[in-house]
Design a protein around this motif. Structure first.
Motif, mmCIF file in Angstrom:
data_model
loop_
_atom_site.group_PDB
_atom_site.id
_atom_site.type_symbol
_atom_site.label_atom_id
_atom_site.label_comp_id
_atom_site.label_asym_id
_atom_site.label_seq_id
_atom_site.Cartn_x
_atom_site.Cartn_y
_atom_site.Cartn_z
ATOM 1 N N LEU A 186 -68.599 -29.804 31.162
ATOM 2 C CA LEU A 186 -69.170 -29.883 32.508
ATOM 3 C C LEU A 186 -69.241 -31.302 33.081
ATOM 4 C CD1 LEU A 186 -70.330 -28.168 34.778
ATOM 5 C CD2 LEU A 186 -72.599 -28.449 33.736
ATOM 6 N N PRO A 187 -69.663 -32.319 32.312
ATOM 7 C CA PRO A 187 -69.805 -33.650 32.926
ATOM 8 C C PRO A 187 -68.519 -34.213 33.518
ATOM 9 C CG PRO A 187 -70.987 -33.554 30.838
ATOM 10 C CD PRO A 187 -70.180 -32.299 30.927
ATOM 11 N N THR A 188 -67.371 -33.848 32.964
ATOM 12 C CA THR A 188 -66.114 -34.407 33.489
ATOM 13 C C THR A 188 -65.362 -33.438 34.389
ATOM 14 O OG1 THR A 188 -64.881 -33.731 31.514
ATOM 15 C CG2 THR A 188 -65.871 -35.932 31.498
ATOM 16 N N MET A 189 -65.945 -32.306 34.707
ATOM 17 C CA MET A 189 -65.277 -31.370 35.608
ATOM 18 C C MET A 189 -64.957 -31.984 36.978
ATOM 19 S SD MET A 189 -64.286 -28.372 34.652
ATOM 20 C CE MET A 189 -64.454 -27.140 33.347
ATOM 21 N N PRO A 190 -65.805 -32.878 37.529
ATOM 22 C CA PRO A 190 -65.445 -33.483 38.821
ATOM 23 C C PRO A 190 -64.152 -34.305 38.767
ATOM 24 C CG PRO A 190 -67.789 -33.757 38.402
ATOM 25 C CD PRO A 190 -67.188 -33.214 37.136
ATOM 26 N N LEU A 191 -63.672 -34.639 37.555
ATOM 27 C CA LEU A 191 -62.443 -35.414 37.429
ATOM 28 C C LEU A 191 -61.193 -34.533 37.415
ATOM 29 C CD1 LEU A 191 -63.571 -37.961 34.676
ATOM 30 C CD2 LEU A 191 -63.604 -38.260 37.169
ATOM 31 N N VAL A 192 -61.375 -33.226 37.333
ATOM 32 C CA VAL A 192 -60.237 -32.311 37.339
ATOM 33 C C VAL A 192 -59.556 -32.374 38.701
ATOM 34 C CG1 VAL A 192 -59.580 -29.879 37.225
ATOM 35 C CG2 VAL A 192 -61.235 -30.796 35.592
ATOM 36 N N LYS A 193 -58.224 -32.360 38.694
ATOM 37 C CA LYS A 193 -57.469 -32.608 39.926
ATOM 38 C C LYS A 193 -57.065 -31.308 40.627
ATOM 39 C CE LYS A 193 -55.628 -37.028 38.240
ATOM 40 N NZ LYS A 193 -54.408 -37.797 37.914
ATOM 41 N N LEU A 194 -57.568 -31.156 41.844
ATOM 42 C CA LEU A 194 -57.181 -30.060 42.741
ATOM 43 C C LEU A 194 -56.846 -30.694 44.074
ATOM 44 C CD1 LEU A 194 -57.031 -26.991 43.461
ATOM 45 C CD2 LEU A 194 -59.433 -27.165 44.134
ATOM 46 N N GLN A 195 -55.629 -30.474 44.566
ATOM 47 C CA GLN A 195 -55.230 -31.142 45.802
ATOM 48 C C GLN A 195 -54.328 -30.256 46.640
ATOM 49 O OE1 GLN A 195 -53.257 -34.420 43.639
ATOM 50 N NE2 GLN A 195 -51.393 -33.914 44.770
ATOM 51 N N VAL A 196 -54.295 -30.563 47.929
ATOM 52 C CA VAL A 196 -53.378 -29.917 48.863
ATOM 53 C C VAL A 196 -52.275 -30.925 49.175
ATOM 54 C CG1 VAL A 196 -53.093 -28.918 51.150
ATOM 55 C CG2 VAL A 196 -55.186 -28.480 49.844
ATOM 56 N N THR A 197 -51.046 -30.499 49.043
ATOM 57 C CA THR A 197 -49.924 -31.410 49.280
ATOM 58 C C THR A 197 -49.479 -31.323 50.740
ATOM 59 O OG1 THR A 197 -48.155 -29.815 48.822
ATOM 60 C CG2 THR A 197 -49.179 -30.919 46.924
ATOM 61 N N PRO A 198 -48.792 -32.349 51.228
ATOM 62 C CA PRO A 198 -48.263 -32.286 52.607
ATOM 63 C C PRO A 198 -47.301 -31.122 52.820
ATOM 64 C CG PRO A 198 -48.248 -34.539 51.791
ATOM 65 C CD PRO A 198 -48.583 -33.671 50.613
ATOM 66 N N GLN A 199 -46.756 -30.594 51.750
ATOM 67 C CA GLN A 199 -45.846 -29.445 51.849
ATOM 68 C C GLN A 199 -46.616 -28.126 51.981
ATOM 69 O OE1 GLN A 199 -45.497 -31.883 49.353
ATOM 70 N NE2 GLN A 199 -44.081 -32.943 50.758
ATOM 71 N N ASN A 200 -47.940 -28.233 52.169
ATOM 72 C CA ASN A 200 -48.811 -27.070 52.369
ATOM 73 C C ASN A 200 -48.895 -26.181 51.129
ATOM 74 O OD1 ASN A 200 -50.674 -25.882 54.140
ATOM 75 N ND2 ASN A 200 -49.238 -24.222 54.631
ATOM 76 N N ARG A 201 -48.915 -26.827 49.993
ATOM 77 C CA ARG A 201 -49.140 -26.111 48.745
ATOM 78 C C ARG A 201 -50.392 -26.665 48.073
ATOM 79 N NH1 ARG A 201 -45.358 -22.702 47.680
ATOM 80 N NH2 ARG A 201 -46.089 -22.375 45.549
ATOM 81 N N VAL A 202 -51.053 -25.795 47.310
ATOM 82 C CA VAL A 202 -52.248 -26.212 46.571
ATOM 83 C C VAL A 202 -51.830 -26.468 45.130
ATOM 84 C CG1 VAL A 202 -54.574 -25.589 45.855
ATOM 85 C CG2 VAL A 202 -53.719 -24.831 48.084
ATOM 86 N N LEU A 203 -52.132 -27.649 44.637
ATOM 87 C CA LEU A 203 -51.726 -28.060 43.299
ATOM 88 C C LEU A 203 -52.958 -28.249 42.421
ATOM 89 C CD1 LEU A 203 -49.489 -29.030 41.322
ATOM 90 C CD2 LEU A 203 -49.863 -31.335 42.234
ATOM 91 N N PHE A 204 -52.958 -27.587 41.272
ATOM 92 C CA PHE A 204 -54.064 -27.716 40.320
ATOM 93 C C PHE A 204 -53.512 -28.190 38.987
ATOM 94 C CE2 PHE A 204 -56.843 -25.452 37.101
ATOM 95 C CZ PHE A 204 -57.883 -26.372 37.169
ATOM 96 N N GLU A 205 -54.055 -29.289 38.479
ATOM 97 C CA GLU A 205 -53.677 -29.791 37.168
ATOM 98 C C GLU A 205 -54.640 -29.205 36.136
ATOM 99 O OE1 GLU A 205 -53.085 -33.936 36.679
ATOM 100 O OE2 GLU A 205 -51.861 -34.148 38.497
ATOM 101 N N LEU A 206 -54.136 -28.286 35.344
ATOM 102 C CA LEU A 206 -54.958 -27.553 34.377
ATOM 103 C C LEU A 206 -55.081 -28.362 33.086
ATOM 104 C CD1 LEU A 206 -56.361 -25.020 33.244
ATOM 105 C CD2 LEU A 206 -54.095 -24.073 32.777
ATOM 106 N N PRO A 207 -56.280 -28.784 32.716
ATOM 107 C CA PRO A 207 -56.445 -29.548 31.476
ATOM 108 C C PRO A 207 -56.624 -28.649 30.260
ATOM 109 C CG PRO A 207 -58.518 -29.504 32.644
ATOM 110 C CD PRO A 207 -57.525 -28.724 33.491
ATOM 111 N N ARG A 208 -55.814 -27.645 30.158
ATOM 112 C CA ARG A 208 -55.821 -26.715 29.032
ATOM 113 C C ARG A 208 -54.364 -26.373 28.721
ATOM 114 N NH1 ARG A 208 -60.371 -28.056 29.619
ATOM 115 N NH2 ARG A 208 -62.305 -26.860 29.391
ATOM 116 N N LEU A 209 -54.142 -25.746 27.560
ATOM 117 C CA LEU A 209 -52.798 -25.333 27.171
ATOM 118 C C LEU A 209 -52.567 -23.884 27.571
ATOM 119 C CD1 LEU A 209 -50.099 -25.730 25.625
ATOM 120 C CD2 LEU A 209 -51.297 -24.921 23.572
ATOM 121 N N GLU A 210 -51.541 -23.658 28.354
ATOM 122 C CA GLU A 210 -51.089 -22.292 28.655
ATOM 123 C C GLU A 210 -50.091 -21.898 27.586
ATOM 124 O OE1 GLU A 210 -50.473 -18.840 29.433
ATOM 125 O OE2 GLU A 210 -51.601 -19.629 31.150
ATOM 126 N N SER A 211 -50.460 -20.924 26.758
ATOM 127 C CA SER A 211 -49.579 -20.508 25.662
ATOM 128 C C SER A 211 -49.274 -19.020 25.732
ATOM 129 C CB SER A 211 -50.220 -20.851 24.308
ATOM 130 O OG SER A 211 -51.480 -20.222 24.169
#
Length: 749
Positions: A37-62
């Motif tokens: 929880l303390p570092t959740m504000p550092l997780v990256k969620l952004q809207v790109t100029p190409q009108n897409r939403v980009l989320f950097e997931l700090p977990r492994l998708e397996s």
């Protein structure tokens, strides 16, 4: 209503569980969520100029589908189509500390209270930016399909607003949507990466075109954790076609030992494979050279104190001793990694970059940095999707080896485990021995005593950061370190629960210092413990002349557990007549704040005839995860758990002989095939019930395991005590210390 569904009366109320389960109040998921929880504000969620939403997931998708579930949360709160959300795996970010550990079915649960709020705040900032540009009140605007729309029809896309929105401070008074407003969450969605997977577009570790990274394989000892004494034909192997270099992997390791062996780098994996097999190596002893499954079990049995003989007083006692063979994680993608260790002109290591599927990338990168003599911050790590994991990639064995090879041979290394390496020398779930006794007086279960011994579970990954990993490994000179023992016991207490009122209950874990390659296996400690418990519940019901379903309904502690059990009993027609050699089995389970029950129908005729394992012909499974995010993903996870239960209960296990597993391929490790899976599978997903979201990845395993075992016992009239139930050595093992010979097909004209 099917036969046998008569429910108990209030007068038959069971004795409460004493002491209560730790997990009723605090479980591993709570710990992981709070640590992240303390570092959740550092997780990256952004809207790109190409009108897409980009989320950097700090977990492994397996393969578990967490990328899709989290994308659905974002799409819901930001009012964008799911197809407009991109989820990429975050590189190792040491500032996230505990927030990059993947495990314990905690990812969706950890993000459920944070990600919708992050997305809602992003949407509010976009609306505020649009209000300023359109010169209207923010309350008059609506958001539709990634655009902000004014009452007069004017429309601005998120992409056009993202720069202006980034300059607006995050609002403090925003709340996520009410579940009654959901349009995305709770609706079945196809996985974001499904098309890429089936068309071969999706890239895994070995697909990466890292410049100059060369194929590498390793010759491993003929026994677990054996040592390299010398290589007797080094010059001859170096002269083989395509061979670039040969090196002995060094000893050492800052947190965990570097796995032993002799590495060969070549122009192709085929050439590396041939050269590995051509090596003539003198090996030193391993850690369990004289052991096999029986001797290991004997040691475990000796470690479990005997039950006290109490006066009968008219009691009914049901007890048993259970043995479980070692298991391989056996993910479709074997362990692999790419490493590029860079040196200066004097041969001093100055940097390192790694690529791999990693469940704990911070601990992996920083421990490798220490192995190389670098600062913990000097290694850059890229997390790649993996083709399965089940806990295997909590450790970074191939990363350690690839980094050492790259250092010693002076060029980037692309290392791959052969399937035989993965099964024989990879980490797995070790053998287990269980002793359990349940006692009933006057028809009431008054006590259950359950004792478990197993070779120690390696937990030196800690919470995914270097400091907790080092603390778990301390003191380093003790194989069964105090830190590791403490963490294993904590995992046991915060993961293993019982859904029943069992009166005075005791669960005792006794890890033994038998030195093997161990690691967390899906539903760590829980599946074997609950499998044994569900078998004993059936046997206690029989001893008390009660129907197994009604008996469970009387014992269950939670209304949600009763609801899933009732659902499968009704849908599966519990108690219906079955032909000779066939039977139904039923079981229920709770884990990670989720509940599941399973009813199976099983054909035991192949097992009775000795021609093969029994076959599950039908399964009905009910699951309650509190808040269903993606019904399609839930169905896939539950069915995957059923496939695993069929395998490890009926046919899959490792035979250790002379210190090494015999199994070295899918043809030898008898994981279930498609014809082992029932044609009739019904998954009942309980609707949202106001409870918090629970875990999903592991909860489906225990109830299906118990139901299969109970169906087998009823069909055969036997007591099940050794798993897997069908466990012959019906293959010729590969020679120890070698890979199978490579099949060389002629090139087409």
């Amino acid at each position: 209503m099917a036969a046998g569904l008569a429910l108990p009366t209030e007068a038959q109320a069971a004795l409460p569980l004493t002491p209560p389960d730790t997990t009723d109040f605090y479980d591993l998921g709570d710990a992981v969520t709070q640590a992240a929880l303390p570092t959740m504000p550092l997780v990256k969620l952004q809207v790109t100029p190409q009108n897409r939403v980009l989320f950097e997931l700090p977990r492994l998708e397996s393969g578990q589908g967490i990328n899709t579930a989290l994308a659905m949360m974002i799409a819901e709160e930001m009012d964008v189509p799911l197809s407009q959300v991109d989820v990429v795996l975050s590189d190792m970010r040491p500032e996230l500390v505990f927030n990059q550990l993947t495990g314990g079915s905690t990812t969706v649960r950890s993000f459920a209270g944070v990600l919708p709020l992050l997305a809602a705040k992003a949407r509010a900032r976009l609306v505020a930016a649009a209000a300023a540009q359109l010169n209207v009140g923010a309350s008059t605007l609506i958001t539709v399909n990634g655009s902000v729309v004014a009452p007069d029809g004017r429309r601005l896309t998120y992409g056009a607003l993202t720069l202006a929105a980034s300059l607006i401070p995050p609002p403090l008074d925003v709340r996520p949507k009410n579940p009654g407003q959901y349009k995305v969450i709770g609706k079945a969605a196809r996985r974001l990466d499904a098309l890429d997977i089936v068309t071969g577009k999706k890239q895994f570790t070995l697909d990466l075109p890292v410049p100059n990274a060369k194929p590498t394989m390793v010759r491993r000892p003929p026994t677990l954790l054996g040592t390299v004494v010398r290589v007797n034909n080094l010059a001859a192997v170096k002269a083989m076609p395509g061979v670039i270099g040969v090196c002995v992997l060094p000893k050492g390791g800052a947190v965990t030992p570097i796995p032993p062996g002799v590495a060969v780098m070549a122009e192709t994996f085929g050439q590396a494979w041939d050269a590995v097999n051509a090596l003539d190596v003198t090996w030193g002893a391993g850690t369990i050279d004289a052991d096999n499954n029986d001797t290991i079990t004997a040691k475990l049995k000796k470690a479990v104190p005997p039950m006290l003989n109490l006066p009968s007083l008219g009691s009914v006692v049901v007890e048993g001793e259970f043995e479980m063979a070692p298991l391989s994680h056996a993910p479709l993608e074997t362990d692999c990694a790419i490493a590029d260790v860079r040196t200066d002109g004097n041969g001093k290591v100055v940097g390192c970059e790694i690529w791999a599927g990693m469940q704990s990338p911070i601990a992996a990168a920083q421990s490798v940095a220490l192995d190389l003599g670098l600062s913990p911050l000097a290694v850059k790590a890229h997390v790649l999707p993996s083709g399965g994991s089940f806990g295997r990639r909590l450790f970074w064995d191939p990363v350690q080896q690839a980094a050492q090879v790259s250092k010693l041979l002076g060029r980037p290394c692309k290392l791959m485990y052969h399937r035989a390496d993965d099964m024989r020398h990879g980490r797995g779930r070790p053998a287990q021995y269980h002793r359990i006794r349940a006692t009933a007086v006057a028809g009431q279960v008054v006590s259950v005593d359950h004792r478990i011994a197993s070779p120690r579970l390696d937990t030196r990954h800690g919470f995914g950061d270097l400091l907790s990993a080092v603390a778990t490994a301390a003191p380093a000179i003790v194989q069964q370190s105090l830190g590791n023992l403490a963490v294993e016991e904590a995992l046991f207490k915060t993961m293993v629960s019982s859904p029943y009122n069992f009166g005075v209950a005791n669960k005792l874990l006794l890890p033994q210092p038998i030195i093997m390659n161990t690691g967390s296996y899906r539903s760590v400690h829980i599946q074997p413990a609950r499998l044994v418990e569900e078998v004993i519940v059936d046997e206690m019901a029989k001893a008390l002349r009660q129907d197994p379903y009604a008996f469970r309904m009387r014992l269950l502690r939670q209304a949600r557990a009763k609801a899933v059990l009732k659902a499968v009993a009704e849908a599966g027609q519990w108690g219906k007549a079955m032909p000779k050699g066939f039977a139904q089995g039923i079981a229920v389970h709770q884990e990670t704040r989720a509940y599941t029950a399973c009813l199976v129908e099983l054909d035991a005729r192949p097992a009775i005839a000795g021609t093969g394992p029994a076959l599950v012909t039908r399964a009905v499974i009910a699951i309650d995860v509190g808040v269903p995010i993606n019904p399609s993903g839930i169905d896939a996870q539950v069915q995957g758990a059923l496939a695993e239960s069929i395998s490890i209960v009926l046919s899959a296990g490792l035979h250790i002989r002379n210190g090494l597993p015999l199994e070295g391929s899918y043809s030898q490790y008898h994981y279930g095939r498609i014809n082992s899976y029932p044609k009739q599978v019904q998954v009942i997903q309980m609707p949202a019930n106001g409870e918090a979201i629970g875990g999903l990845g592991e909860v489906g395993l225990s109830a299906s395991s118990g139901a299969i075992a109970n169906a087998y016992a009823r069909a055969t009239g036997t007591k099940v005590r050794k798993f897997p139930l069908f466990f012959p050595v019906d293959f010729t093992p590969f020679p120890p210390g070698k890979l199978p010979e490579r099949l060389k097909l002629p090139l087409p004209n």
